[in-house]
Design a protein around this motif. Structure first.
Motif, PDB file in Angstrom:
ATOM      1  N   LEU A   1     -11.472 -49.935  43.675  1.00 45.91           N
ATOM      2  CA  LEU A   1     -11.182 -48.684  42.111  1.00 45.91           C
ATOM      3  C   LEU A   1     -12.603 -49.423  41.135  1.00 45.91           C
ATOM      4  O   LEU A   1     -12.570 -48.532  40.374  1.00 45.91           O
ATOM      5  CB  LEU A   1      -9.645 -49.058  40.915  1.00 45.91           C
ATOM      6  N   ASP A   2     -12.726 -50.632  41.577  1.00 41.44           N
ATOM      7  CA  ASP A   2     -13.722 -51.139  40.652  1.00 41.44           C
ATOM      8  C   ASP A   2     -15.364 -50.673  41.608  1.00 41.44           C
ATOM      9  O   ASP A   2     -15.566 -51.622  40.732  1.00 41.44           O
ATOM     10  CB  ASP A   2     -13.427 -52.986  40.913  1.00 41.44           C
ATOM     11  N   GLU A   3     -15.219 -49.950  42.761  1.00 44.70           N
ATOM     12  CA  GLU A   3     -16.671 -49.214  43.461  1.00 44.70           C
ATOM     13  C   GLU A   3     -16.930 -48.391  42.558  1.00 44.70           C
ATOM     14  O   GLU A   3     -18.097 -47.461  42.770  1.00 44.70           O
ATOM     15  CB  GLU A   3     -16.611 -49.877  44.490  1.00 44.70           C
ATOM     16  N   LEU A   4     -15.653 -47.595  42.149  1.00 49.04           N
ATOM     17  CA  LEU A   4     -16.163 -46.382  41.598  1.00 49.04           C
ATOM     18  C   LEU A   4     -16.661 -45.771  39.744  1.00 49.04           C
ATOM     19  O   LEU A   4     -16.363 -46.841  39.156  1.00 49.04           O
ATOM     20  CB  LEU A   4     -14.719 -45.126  41.233  1.00 49.04           C
ATOM     21  N   PRO A   5     -17.051 -45.110  39.890  1.00 43.03           N
ATOM     22  CA  PRO A   5     -17.892 -44.931  38.338  1.00 43.03           C
ATOM     23  C   PRO A   5     -16.529 -44.984  37.702  1.00 43.03           C
ATOM     24  O   PRO A   5     -15.570 -44.430  37.885  1.00 43.03           O
ATOM     25  CB  PRO A   5     -18.664 -43.820  38.335  1.00 43.03           C
ATOM     26  N   LEU A   6     -16.953 -45.263  36.034  1.00 45.31           N
ATOM     27  CA  LEU A   6     -15.362 -45.475  35.563  1.00 45.31           C
ATOM     28  C   LEU A   6     -14.835 -44.060  35.169  1.00 45.31           C
ATOM     29  O   LEU A   6     -13.364 -43.778  35.297  1.00 45.31           O
ATOM     30  CB  LEU A   6     -15.846 -45.368  33.635  1.00 45.31           C
ATOM     31  N   ASP A   7     -15.209 -43.034  34.975  1.00 47.98           N
ATOM     32  CA  ASP A   7     -15.202 -41.749  34.894  1.00 47.98           C
ATOM     33  C   ASP A   7     -14.460 -41.270  36.314  1.00 47.98           C
ATOM     34  O   ASP A   7     -13.312 -40.237  36.219  1.00 47.98           O
ATOM     35  CB  ASP A   7     -16.275 -40.225  35.132  1.00 47.98           C
ATOM     36  N   SER A   8     -14.810 -41.073  37.593  1.00 49.66           N
ATOM     37  CA  SER A   8     -14.416 -41.122  39.222  1.00 49.66           C
ATOM     38  C   SER A   8     -13.070 -42.013  38.938  1.00 49.66           C
ATOM     39  O   SER A   8     -11.599 -41.213  38.924  1.00 49.66           O
ATOM     40  CB  SER A   8     -14.544 -41.100  39.727  1.00 49.66           C
ATOM     41  N   ALA A   9     -13.128 -43.566  39.159  1.00 55.10           N
ATOM     42  CA  ALA A   9     -11.888 -43.951  38.412  1.00 55.10           C
ATOM     43  C   ALA A   9     -10.284 -43.314  37.453  1.00 55.10           C
ATOM     44  O   ALA A   9      -9.496 -43.368  37.982  1.00 55.10           O
ATOM     45  CB  ALA A   9     -11.495 -45.546  38.090  1.00 55.10           C
ATOM     46  N   ARG A  10     -10.656 -43.218  36.611  1.00 55.07           N
ATOM     47  CA  ARG A  10      -9.537 -42.646  35.039  1.00 55.07           C
ATOM     48  C   ARG A  10      -9.497 -41.822  35.523  1.00 55.07           C
ATOM     49  O   ARG A  10      -7.923 -41.676  35.805  1.00 55.07           O
ATOM     50  CB  ARG A  10     -10.560 -42.340  33.314  1.00 55.07           C
ATOM     51  N   ALA A  11     -10.149 -40.284  36.358  1.00 56.74           N
ATOM     52  CA  ALA A  11      -9.414 -39.407  37.051  1.00 56.74           C
ATOM     53  C   ALA A  11      -9.000 -39.615  38.361  1.00 56.74           C
ATOM     54  O   ALA A  11      -7.649 -38.971  38.502  1.00 56.74           O
ATOM     55  CB  ALA A  11     -10.403 -38.614  37.346  1.00 56.74           C
ATOM     56  N   ALA A  12      -8.606 -40.690  39.225  1.00 55.04           N
ATOM     57  CA  ALA A  12      -7.737 -40.789  40.007  1.00 55.04           C
ATOM     58  C   ALA A  12      -6.511 -41.310  39.608  1.00 55.04           C
ATOM     59  O   ALA A  12      -5.476 -40.932  40.029  1.00 55.04           O
ATOM     60  CB  ALA A  12      -8.756 -41.853  40.714  1.00 55.04           C
ATOM     61  N   VAL A  13      -6.296 -42.627  38.701  1.00 53.27           N
ATOM     62  CA  VAL A  13      -5.408 -42.789  38.600  1.00 53.27           C
ATOM     63  C   VAL A  13      -5.066 -42.899  36.541  1.00 53.27           C
ATOM     64  O   VAL A  13      -5.932 -43.493  35.864  1.00 53.27           O
ATOM     65  CB  VAL A  13      -5.446 -44.085  38.961  1.00 53.27           C
ATOM     66  N   LEU A  14      -4.134 -42.293  35.876  1.00 49.08           N
ATOM     67  CA  LEU A  14      -3.839 -42.362  35.010  1.00 49.08           C
ATOM     68  C   LEU A  14      -2.883 -43.508  34.397  1.00 49.08           C
ATOM     69  O   LEU A  14      -1.842 -43.259  35.134  1.00 49.08           O
ATOM     70  CB  LEU A  14      -3.408 -41.153  34.442  1.00 49.08           C
ATOM     71  N   VAL A  15      -2.523 -44.387  34.105  1.00 45.69           N
ATOM     72  CA  VAL A  15      -1.613 -45.377  33.678  1.00 45.69           C
ATOM     73  C   VAL A  15      -1.188 -45.218  32.173  1.00 45.69           C
ATOM     74  O   VAL A  15      -1.839 -45.322  31.101  1.00 45.69           O
ATOM     75  CB  VAL A  15      -2.215 -46.429  33.613  1.00 45.69           C
ATOM     76  N   GLN A  16       0.072 -45.233  31.799  1.00 47.51           N
ATOM     77  CA  GLN A  16       0.907 -44.781  30.544  1.00 47.51           C
ATOM     78  C   GLN A  16       2.190 -45.599  30.516  1.00 47.51           C
ATOM     79  O   GLN A  16       1.769 -46.363  31.254  1.00 47.51           O
ATOM     80  CB  GLN A  16       1.710 -43.663  30.847  1.00 47.51           C
ATOM     81  N   ASP A  17       1.117 -46.674  29.338  1.00 43.99           N
ATOM     82  CA  ASP A  17       1.656 -48.565  29.275  1.00 43.99           C
ATOM     83  C   ASP A  17       2.993 -47.894  28.845  1.00 43.99           C
ATOM     84  O   ASP A  17       3.521 -46.997  28.282  1.00 43.99           O
ATOM     85  CB  ASP A  17       0.763 -49.217  28.508  1.00 43.99           C
ATOM     86  N   LYS A  18       3.925 -49.171  28.160  1.00 41.43           N
ATOM     87  CA  LYS A  18       5.564 -48.693  27.726  1.00 41.43           C
ATOM     88  C   LYS A  18       4.904 -48.671  26.313  1.00 41.43           C
ATOM     89  O   LYS A  18       5.951 -48.432  25.786  1.00 41.43           O
ATOM     90  CB  LYS A  18       6.385 -50.254  27.635  1.00 41.43           C
ATOM     91  N   ASP A  19       4.143 -48.649  25.681  1.00 46.83           N
ATOM     92  CA  ASP A  19       3.392 -48.510  24.435  1.00 46.83           C
ATOM     93  C   ASP A  19       2.325 -47.457  24.312  1.00 46.83           C
ATOM     94  O   ASP A  19       1.705 -47.982  23.631  1.00 46.83           O
ATOM     95  CB  ASP A  19       3.178 -49.702  23.280  1.00 46.83           C
ATOM     96  N   PRO A  20       2.693 -45.622  24.278  1.00 45.39           N
ATOM     97  CA  PRO A  20       1.646 -45.071  24.187  1.00 45.39           C
ATOM     98  C   PRO A  20       1.604 -44.971  23.283  1.00 45.39           C
ATOM     99  O   PRO A  20       2.436 -45.019  22.005  1.00 45.39           O
ATOM    100  CB  PRO A  20       2.334 -44.156  25.273  1.00 45.39           C
ATOM    101  N   VAL A  21       0.311 -44.878  22.762  1.00 48.29           N
ATOM    102  CA  VAL A  21      -0.432 -43.986  21.579  1.00 48.29           C
ATOM    103  C   VAL A  21      -0.779 -42.809  21.087  1.00 48.29           C
ATOM    104  O   VAL A  21      -0.921 -42.106  21.671  1.00 48.29           O
ATOM    105  CB  VAL A  21      -1.861 -44.987  20.809  1.00 48.29           C
ATOM    106  N   LEU A  22       0.099 -42.363  20.227  1.00 47.86           N
ATOM    107  CA  LEU A  22      -0.205 -40.780  19.369  1.00 47.86           C
ATOM    108  C   LEU A  22      -1.226 -40.716  18.196  1.00 47.86           C
ATOM    109  O   LEU A  22      -0.845 -41.227  17.061  1.00 47.86           O
ATOM    110  CB  LEU A  22       1.377 -40.184  19.406  1.00 47.86           C
ATOM    111  N   LEU A  23      -2.195 -40.334  18.387  1.00 43.94           N
ATOM    112  CA  LEU A  23      -3.079 -40.002  17.784  1.00 43.94           C
ATOM    113  C   LEU A  23      -2.272 -38.797  16.753  1.00 43.94           C
ATOM    114  O   LEU A  23      -1.910 -37.926  16.958  1.00 43.94           O
ATOM    115  CB  LEU A  23      -4.260 -39.131  18.727  1.00 43.94           C
TER     116      LEU A  23
END
Length: 592
Positions: free
Chosen positions: A366-388
């Motif tokens: 993942l560290d060799e991918l552009p940021l947009d591609s890495a985010r599109a490939a893997v999405l992480v939801q942590d234990k304290d998600p934020v709602l805007l």
């Protein structure tokens, strides 16, 4: 540059007034009407230059201030978006707020003050040179005295700067404490800790006040020196000038010119004090902003590979964790903090200073991918998600594949009661999608926030979805339905769930136990309960002493319950059976 030019026009026009006034006085003494008229015209020109220069200087200087502050805020916003949730792991949230609000204002102040200080310094040099040429006897006194005035406060600046740094540090800590207190206000009220945190903030506020008073004392001393020394210089010039006039070595007009010039020089000299203050207050602010801006993620924004979204198994070389493509993998980890770090690493959020290798998706780091591609490939939801803040429709309006709509995601996350509550609480519309959600979802309960955040993640429909304790704030019946909803909606997609809940673990295709930084066991939930004591200790909350006492008693007669493991399984199966019955009853009621 524009501010410098307008500043020179303003200060030079102000400094030109003494020469015009002296020329006019000498014209009156000589009874010359022509020269008096010329002096009046020059004064009018200076007045026009003062008005135009001051107006445009203020305009350009404030523009520089706002531009500098806005650009720093833009850089901070980009850095925040780049680092994501890893930012708050390395910098306190209160410090980020302090940098993006108060600190950028101090930085903008220094940028704005530089142009006016430069114009004032150039003007002082020009005036001193002009006085030496115009009247050497008095001009030399002024040329020697003015640099002394400008540099007299330099010995005090280091102490003033240290006090300003100390004040900013105390103010930053107080801001962090206030931000954390507000964020956890509901919890504090629940445990009765409001007074405790109020006393802490009161103490921090008093420390800020004391530091501000000490800093103000030093700056008041500097300001007093800036008033006293120019006054002494003015007295010396007048005393020496009067003696020269009595001896006939200078005219009355020349004495008036030099006196007026020295008197007006106090105006640009004040900018030396201002630039010193701006530097002292903006230096710690700039350091704090530079600290945030210097943070890096393991991957750069461009990446060394093409902008493609990889597909395949998710693998973490550091722990040996493998999440097969298209399957639901549950990860059990006894240390919640270690689980959070592992979840971040699976999403490519590894810190730049970390020596751990990057996670791989389909064999691609993942560290060799552009940021947009890495985010599109893997999405992480942590234990304290934020709602805007905003409407629910805006909250769920996130980039996705388009295969999962809001209704399906909300249903899978069991948000029916949340929608009902939003519809009832909305005064403007009965549509829950148009109901407004307050900042960070504070108007909702913890379980409601958690389910809405889960629905938002499901809508994105990434190739790999990593969920860190997605059901920790919901009851067991809702948790079982959510587990079934995730499994159904994510069919054919790779999903990793960090949890120790038997209800979620029982729905997983594959369960991995991470112990002391590496995968210790892999299998199905029921198999691991029977054969892996470390897994059973985490899932059943079994202590080491209980395990030591119960382990020898595990053999049992045929047909009997096999100790606590069988009892735990029976309890879990009973819960699931009750849930199935509850679902059937609800379906019958809805049909009726």
């Amino acid at each position: 540059m524009k501010a410098l030019c307008w500043g020179l026009l303003h200060f030079v026009s102000v400094s030109g007034l003494p020469f015009c006034v002296g020329f006019a006085v000498q014209a009156v003494v000589d009874r010359s009407g022509a020269r008096l008229a010329l002096a009046g015209g020059l004064i009018a020109v200076c007045a026009l230059g003062i008005a135009l220069g001051d107006t445009m200087l203020h305009r350009t200087a404030v523009t520089n201030w706002i531009t500098a502050a806005a650009r720093v805020q833009q850089l901070l916003a980009r850095r925040t978006a780049l680092l994501g949730s890893a930012l708050t792991r390395r910098v306190a949230a209160g410090e980020i707020v302090s940098v993006s609000t108060g600190d950028v204002e101090k930085i903008g102040w220094f940028v704005e003050a530089v142009s006016r200080f430069t114009a004032a310094a150039v003007t002082i040099v020009l005036v001193c040179v002009a006085l030496v040429v115009y009247q050497p006897a008095l001009g030399i006194v002024v040329a020697v005295g003015v640099p002394v005035l400008a540099l007299a406060v330099l010995p005090l600046l280091p102490r003033a700067t240290r006090r300003a740094d100390f004040q900013r540090d105390k103010a930053g800590r107080a801001t962090e404490l206030a931000s954390d207190t507000v964020a956890g206000l509901r919890v504090l009220r629940g445990i009765g800790g409001e007074e405790l945190f109020l006393d802490r903030y009161r103490s921090a506020s008093q420390e800020v006040r004391h530091a501000a008073v000490r800093s103000a004392r030093m700056w008041s001393l500097i300001a007093a020196i800036q008033v006293l020394l120019p006054g002494l210089l003015l007295i010396a010039v007048v005393w020496h000038g009067v003696n020269l006039a009595r001896e006939g070595r200078i005219t009355v007009g020349e004495l008036v010119t030099v006196y007026s010039a020295v008197m007006l020089l106090t105006y640009p000299l004040h900018h030396f004090e201002e630039i010193a203050m701006a530097y002292s207050f903006s230096r710690p602010s700039a350091k704090r902003a530079a600290r945030v801006l210097s943070l890096e993620r393991a991957t750069d924004g461009e990446g060394s590979r093409e902008a493609v979204v990889p597909a395949g198994d998710l693998y973490d070389p550091a722990t040996g964790l493998l999440a097969p493509a298209g399957r639901l993998t549950a990860v059990v980890c006894g240390d919640p903090d270690a689980a959070g770090v592992l979840a971040e690493r699976l999403g490519g959020h590894t810190a730049a200073s970390s020596d751990l290798p990057s996670a791989l998706v389909g064999g691609v780091p993942l560290d060799e991918l552009p940021l947009d591609s890495a985010r599109a490939a893997v999405l992480v939801q942590d234990k304290d998600p934020v709602l805007l803040s905003g409407t629910l429709r805006e909250l769920l309006d996130v980039p996705g594949s388009g295969d999962v709509d809001a209704a399906a995601a909300l249903a899978a996350a069991q948000c029916r009661d949340v929608l009902d509550a939003l519809a009832q609480g909305s005064l403007d519309t009965g549509d829950p999608m148009d109901a407004r959600i307050t900042e960070r979802g504070r108007s909702l309960s913890g379980g409601q926030r958690q389910r809405l955040a889960l629905a938002r993640s499901l809508i994105t429909d990434p190739e790999v979805l990593v969920l860190d304790e997605p059901t920790s704030a919901v009851d067991s019946h809702t948790e079982a339905r959510i587990a079934e909803g995730i499994r159904s909606l994510r069919q054919g997609r790779t999903t990793v769930v960090f949890t120790s809940s038997p209800l979620l673990l029982d729905h997983a295709d594959r369960v991995a136990l991470v112990h002391e930084g590496e995968v210790a066991a892999v299998g199905l939930h029921r198999d691991l309960l029977r054969g892996e004591p470390r897994y059973r200790a985490v899932v059943t909350r079994e202590t080491d002493d209980q395990a030591a006492v119960e382990e020898p008693a595990r053999p049992s007669p045929p047909g009997g319950l096999d100790g606590p493991t069988e009892l735990t399984e029976l309890t879990a199966l009973t819960d699931l059976h009750e849930i199935d019955e509850l679902d059937e009853l609800e379906e019958i009621e809805e049909t009726a």
